[in-house]
Motif scaffolding. Structure first.
Motif, PDB file in Angstrom:
ATOM      1  N   GLU A  67       1.133  -1.317  -0.332  1.00 34.73           N
ATOM      2  CA  GLU A  67      -0.104   0.235  -0.082  1.00 34.73           C
ATOM      3  C   GLU A  67       0.831   1.487  -0.297  1.00 34.73           C
ATOM      4  N   ASP A  68       2.310   1.139   1.027  1.00 41.09           N
ATOM      5  CA  ASP A  68       2.910   2.202   0.750  1.00 41.09           C
ATOM      6  C   ASP A  68       3.921   2.715  -0.178  1.00 41.09           C
ATOM      7  N   LEU A  69       3.933   1.887  -1.141  1.00 43.15           N
ATOM      8  CA  LEU A  69       4.551   1.581  -2.335  1.00 43.15           C
ATOM      9  C   LEU A  69       3.521   2.023  -3.518  1.00 43.15           C
ATOM     10  N   LEU A  70       2.318   1.948  -3.436  1.00 45.58           N
ATOM     11  CA  LEU A  70       0.959   2.172  -4.330  1.00 45.58           C
ATOM     12  C   LEU A  70       0.812   3.457  -3.845  1.00 45.58           C
ATOM     13  N   LEU A  71       1.325   3.980  -2.880  1.00 41.95           N
ATOM     14  CA  LEU A  71       0.669   5.630  -2.543  1.00 41.95           C
ATOM     15  C   LEU A  71       1.408   6.987  -3.399  1.00 41.95           C
ATOM     16  N   ARG A  72       3.428   5.807  -2.575  1.00 40.81           N
ATOM     17  CA  ARG A  72       3.987   6.554  -3.835  1.00 40.81           C
ATOM     18  C   ARG A  72       3.946   6.877  -5.656  1.00 40.81           C
ATOM     19  N   ALA A  73       3.232   5.679  -5.928  1.00 41.22           N
ATOM     20  CA  ALA A  73       3.976   5.077  -6.833  1.00 41.22           C
ATOM     21  C   ALA A  73       2.912   6.262  -8.255  1.00 41.22           C
ATOM     22  N   GLU A  74       1.348   6.584  -6.957  1.00 40.31           N
ATOM     23  CA  GLU A  74       0.309   6.626  -8.294  1.00 40.31           C
ATOM     24  C   GLU A  74       0.867   8.659  -8.806  1.00 40.31           C
ATOM     25  N   LYS A  75       2.568   8.736  -7.562  1.00 34.04           N
ATOM     26  CA  LYS A  75       2.229  10.521  -7.433  1.00 34.04           C
ATOM     27  C   LYS A  75       4.061  10.565  -7.740  1.00 34.04           C
ATOM     28  N   THR A  76       3.876   9.465  -8.699  1.00 29.44           N
ATOM     29  CA  THR A  76       5.307   9.285  -9.176  1.00 29.44           C
ATOM     30  C   THR A  76       5.731   8.952 -10.878  1.00 29.44           C
ATOM     31  N   TRP A  77       5.855  10.453 -11.273  1.00 32.72           N
ATOM     32  CA  TRP A  77       6.360   9.908 -12.647  1.00 32.72           C
ATOM     33  C   TRP A  77       6.498   8.658 -13.460  1.00 32.72           C
ATOM     34  N   HIS A  78       5.804   7.951 -14.997  1.00 30.72           N
ATOM     35  CA  HIS A  78       6.053   7.099 -15.447  1.00 30.72           C
ATOM     36  C   HIS A  78       5.905   7.204 -16.810  1.00 30.72           C
ATOM     37  N   PRO A  79       6.433   6.050 -17.277  1.00 32.66           N
ATOM     38  CA  PRO A  79       6.793   5.873 -18.608  1.00 32.66           C
ATOM     39  C   PRO A  79       5.663   4.925 -19.271  1.00 32.66           C
ATOM     40  N   VAL A  80       4.657   5.961 -20.363  1.00 29.43           N
ATOM     41  CA  VAL A  80       3.654   5.004 -20.341  1.00 29.43           C
ATOM     42  C   VAL A  80       3.803   4.895 -22.384  1.00 29.43           C
ATOM     43  N   ALA A  81       4.857   5.496 -23.071  1.00 31.26           N
ATOM     44  CA  ALA A  81       4.437   5.070 -24.549  1.00 31.26           C
ATOM     45  C   ALA A  81       5.807   5.052 -24.539  1.00 31.26           C
ATOM     46  N   SER A  82       6.405   4.969 -25.657  1.00 30.61           N
ATOM     47  CA  SER A  82       7.521   5.624 -26.579  1.00 30.61           C
ATOM     48  C   SER A  82       6.795   6.744 -27.714  1.00 30.61           C
ATOM     49  N   GLU A  83       7.685   8.147 -27.721  1.00 23.74           N
ATOM     50  CA  GLU A  83       6.718   8.601 -29.010  1.00 23.74           C
ATOM     51  C   GLU A  83       7.091   8.514 -30.439  1.00 23.74           C
ATOM     52  N   SER A  84       7.353   7.071 -30.021  1.00 22.07           N
ATOM     53  CA  SER A  84       7.364   6.946 -31.662  1.00 22.07           C
ATOM     54  C   SER A  84       6.148   6.258 -31.440  1.00 22.07           C
ATOM     55  N   ASP A  85       5.379   5.737 -30.617  1.00 21.60           N
ATOM     56  CA  ASP A  85       4.297   4.688 -30.509  1.00 21.60           C
ATOM     57  C   ASP A  85       2.916   6.052 -31.032  1.00 21.60           C
ATOM     58  N   LEU A  86       3.222   6.803 -30.684  1.00 23.26           N
ATOM     59  CA  LEU A  86       1.877   7.694 -30.778  1.00 23.26           C
ATOM     60  C   LEU A  86       1.905   8.830 -32.108  1.00 23.26           C
ATOM     61  N   VAL A  87       1.448   7.819 -33.255  1.00 23.86           N
ATOM     62  CA  VAL A  87       1.678   7.854 -34.872  1.00 23.86           C
ATOM     63  C   VAL A  87       0.547   9.057 -35.302  1.00 23.86           C
ATOM     64  N   TYR A  88       0.506  10.199 -36.064  1.00 26.11           N
ATOM     65  CA  TYR A  88      -0.499  10.944 -36.379  1.00 26.11           C
ATOM     66  C   TYR A  88      -1.774   9.976 -36.264  1.00 26.11           C
ATOM     67  N   ARG A  89      -2.332  11.219 -36.195  1.00 26.59           N
ATOM     68  CA  ARG A  89      -4.224  10.084 -36.307  1.00 26.59           C
ATOM     69  C   ARG A  89      -4.710   8.774 -35.866  1.00 26.59           C
ATOM     70  N   HIS A  90      -3.773   8.560 -34.734  1.00 27.89           N
ATOM     71  CA  HIS A  90      -4.216   7.101 -34.103  1.00 27.89           C
ATOM     72  C   HIS A  90      -4.249   7.509 -32.506  1.00 27.89           C
ATOM     73  N   VAL A  91      -5.127   6.193 -31.766  1.00 27.65           N
ATOM     74  CA  VAL A  91      -4.949   6.638 -29.986  1.00 27.65           C
ATOM     75  C   VAL A  91      -4.370   5.353 -29.605  1.00 27.65           C
ATOM     76  N   PHE A  92      -3.246   5.459 -29.156  1.00 29.51           N
ATOM     77  CA  PHE A  92      -2.835   3.586 -28.087  1.00 29.51           C
ATOM     78  C   PHE A  92      -3.038   3.822 -27.189  1.00 29.51           C
ATOM     79  N   GLN A  93      -3.157   2.983 -26.743  1.00 27.68           N
ATOM     80  CA  GLN A  93      -3.689   2.504 -25.344  1.00 27.68           C
ATOM     81  C   GLN A  93      -2.600   2.283 -24.792  1.00 27.68           C
TER      82      GLN A  93
END
Length: 576
Positions: free
Chosen positions: A3-29
């Motif tokens: 639980e303590d790690l989860l609380l810290r994780a919510e306020k921590t920056w995380h990578p969720v995609a590579s910039e190359s994943d974000l193709v124009y006119r596309h939505v990345f899940q």
């Protein structure tokens, strides 16, 4: 996950995609801590990270249509604006501007090292500053994120033909490999993670494929080891996504400033001559937050130097949410508003403005739309034309102007495909041209929007009426009321819900009288042109002196513009 790690994780920056994943006119899940994310890049290169659901029926926005400026849900067509995630259009209610509370949840976004970073709660710091090196292929791992981090520290992948590097931990989820790069563990769920690596320096072109293969094999071996170890442990409970209420600042009414709500501060980023006697202003946000979104036809109340508040239509096209654009024409009979904009407002000034309000919304469910503008009346219709052009809907924009120099925002008009400019007509010729444009209504699925000087609007409405246009297909907006207002009468008003009887004295309006009694009524232009102060009439006969209501609405007598209209009977009962 503890639980303590989860609380810290919510306020921590995380990578969720590579910039190359974000193709124009596309939505990345993506996914972070059990929360599904819709990640997309707009045509202006702004990166959005939103909760992955349409607010209507919860359909995933990762399967929505990204048109470069908005996301359109594939289920019932709800549209959400770039940057703000505000709903801009609801097909089931085409005649209404969506309420500002219909806004999807957004998350903070940063880019660093070729990765897109976000956090589920507001983080206290910034993500690590990584060099733009070689971004490795992400490696999904079915193991607890903390265990994956431990394994990276114990068995760090090395460059080809080198010894394992020294490691250093940065926070809970980032590991630095000395001389190699950074590896971040994205905690997608309690028992799942994604390893995202960035090598410290760009690899030579001939070496990239070899390095990618090398680290892909190394991370695959690490994944197999982590998953074998995880299989020997009891599986943790999955993290449940949280669907929270709309934030308080969106769900509540803003604090009032006098009779006008002016909760937003904007800075004048640019001021220029948009046409003869027309000053264009680009208004940007003060601070990092996005500006509240508007829709085609919306306007702002703007507080000007000297205490004046004036209304100006937004010229913004769809997805143009990083700033507001307005145009203000200098008029010879100015009461101070246009003079203030032209002579006192300068680049760098900070102004107070209202939230965008829309009493002139664009329906986008008709086969054909005619837009008829006169002079500075081009501003709201230009916003509409840009929206219709972007969506590939049929429209015609007819712009009347006295001279070529009077055509404002020519740069925007030149980018539109179906614009006709009509120059230098006298009143008789103008009526004849309007009869040509509006003279037939063969197309039952057609609508017309009209905005311009009052005499032109009066003629256009009369022409449309004579040509048999249905009332609900003719939309108009006056910028001002040129009629002479008769304030000589004295009468009594009954406020049914407030249980009050008040007397409206000569020279005082209904609006002023009820406000003095402590009853709140919203208003904007206070000239009888915008419809903001419209109130239902329960009994009595109104003396209509506005230009907002049409003939049928006046004859019905069931509503009144409280800023200018009065009573023909001794007593008028209002739903206030």
């Amino acid at each position: 996950m503890r639980e303590d790690l989860l609380l810290r994780a919510e306020k921590t920056w995380h990578p969720v995609a590579s910039e190359s994943d974000l193709v124009y006119r596309h939505v990345f899940q993506g996914q972070l801590l059990g929360q599904e994310l819709a990640v997309w890049r707009a045509d202006d290169d702004y990166v959005n990270v939103w909760e992955n659901r349409c607010l209507h029926r919860g359909v995933r926005l990762s399967i929505a249509m990204n048109d470069g400026r908005e996301l359109k849900c594939q289920y019932h067509g709800w549209r959400y604006a770039n940057r703000t995630a505000a709903c801009t259009y609801i097909p089931a209610h085409p005649a209404d501007a969506p309420a500002r509370t219909i806004t999807n949840r957004t998350y903070p976004v940063r880019t660093s090292g070729g990765l897109v970073w976000t956090a589920l709660a507001e983080p206290p710091d910034e993500p690590p500053e990584l060099d733009a090196g070689l971004v490795l292929r992400p490696m999904p791992v079915r193991a607890q994120p903390a265990d994956v981090v431990t394994l990276l520290l114990e068995q760090p992948p090395a460059l080809p033909n080198t010894e394992p590097p020294a490691t250093r931990r940065h926070g809970d989820f980032v590991v630095e490999l000395e001389g190699v790069g950074f590896f971040a563990v994205q905690p997608t769920d309690a028992d799942r993670a994604i390893i995202r690596g960035v090598l410290s320096s760009p690899a030579p072109v001939g070496e990239r494929l070899r390095l990618l293969r090398h680290f892909d094999l190394a991370l695959t071996r690490l994944r197999e080891f982590a998953q074998d170890r995880a299989a020997e442990q009891p599986a943790p409970e999955p993290l449940l996504p949280r669907y929270e209420p709309v934030p308080k600042h969106l769900a509540s009414m803003p604090a009032r400033s006098g009779h006008h709500e002016l909760p937003t501060r904007v800075r004048v980023v640019r001021a220029w001559e948009a046409g003869a006697g027309v000053r264009g202003l680009e208004l940007g946000p003060v601070g990092d937050g996005p500006l509240p979104s508007g829709q085609p036809g919306a306007h702002l109340d703007v507080a000007l130097p000297g205490g004046l508040v004036r209304q100006y239509s937004l010229v913004n096209g769809p997805g143009e949410t990083g700033h507001y654009v307005i145009g203000v024409k200098l008029t010879s009979d100015s009461a101070g508003g246009s003079i203030s904009v032209h002579e006192q407002v300068r680049k760098g000034d900070v102004l107070a403005v209202s939230l965008p309000r829309n009493g002139f919304p664009l329906r986008q469910d008709r086969e054909r739309t005619l837009l008829v503008a006169g002079g500075i009346g081009i501003t709201p219709l230009l916003a509409m034309a840009q929206a219709l052009e972007h969506q590939g809907l049929h429209y015609e924009l007819h712009h009347f102007a006295a001279r070529e120099a009077d055509v404002s925002f020519g740069d925007r008009l030149s980018r539109l495909g179906n614009v006709r400019t009509i120059i230098g007509l006298d009143p008789v010729e103008t009526r004849a041209e309007l009869e040509r444009i509006l003279g037939t209504t063969d197309d039952a699925d057609c609508q017309v929007y009209i905005c311009g000087p009052p005499p032109m609007l009066d003629v256009a409405r009369d022409v449309a009426h004579r040509a048999g246009w249905p009332r609900d297909a003719v939309h108009f907006e006056y910028f001002r009321n040129d009629q002479e207002i008769d304030e000589s009468s004295r009468f009594e008003i009954v406020l049914a819900r407030s249980v009050m009887n008040l007397t409206v004295e000569p020279g005082r309006s209904i609006l002023e009288t009820v406000r003095e009694a402590g009853v709140t009524v919203p208003s904007s232009c206070e000239q009888g042109a915008c419809g903001t102060c419209r109130v239902a009439v329960i009994d009595g006969e109104p003396d209509h002196q506005d230009v907002y209501l049409d003939d049928a609405e006046r004859a019905a007598g069931d509503s009144i513009m409280t800023c200018v209209s009065r009573s023909l009977t001794a007593q008028l009962t209002l739903d206030l």
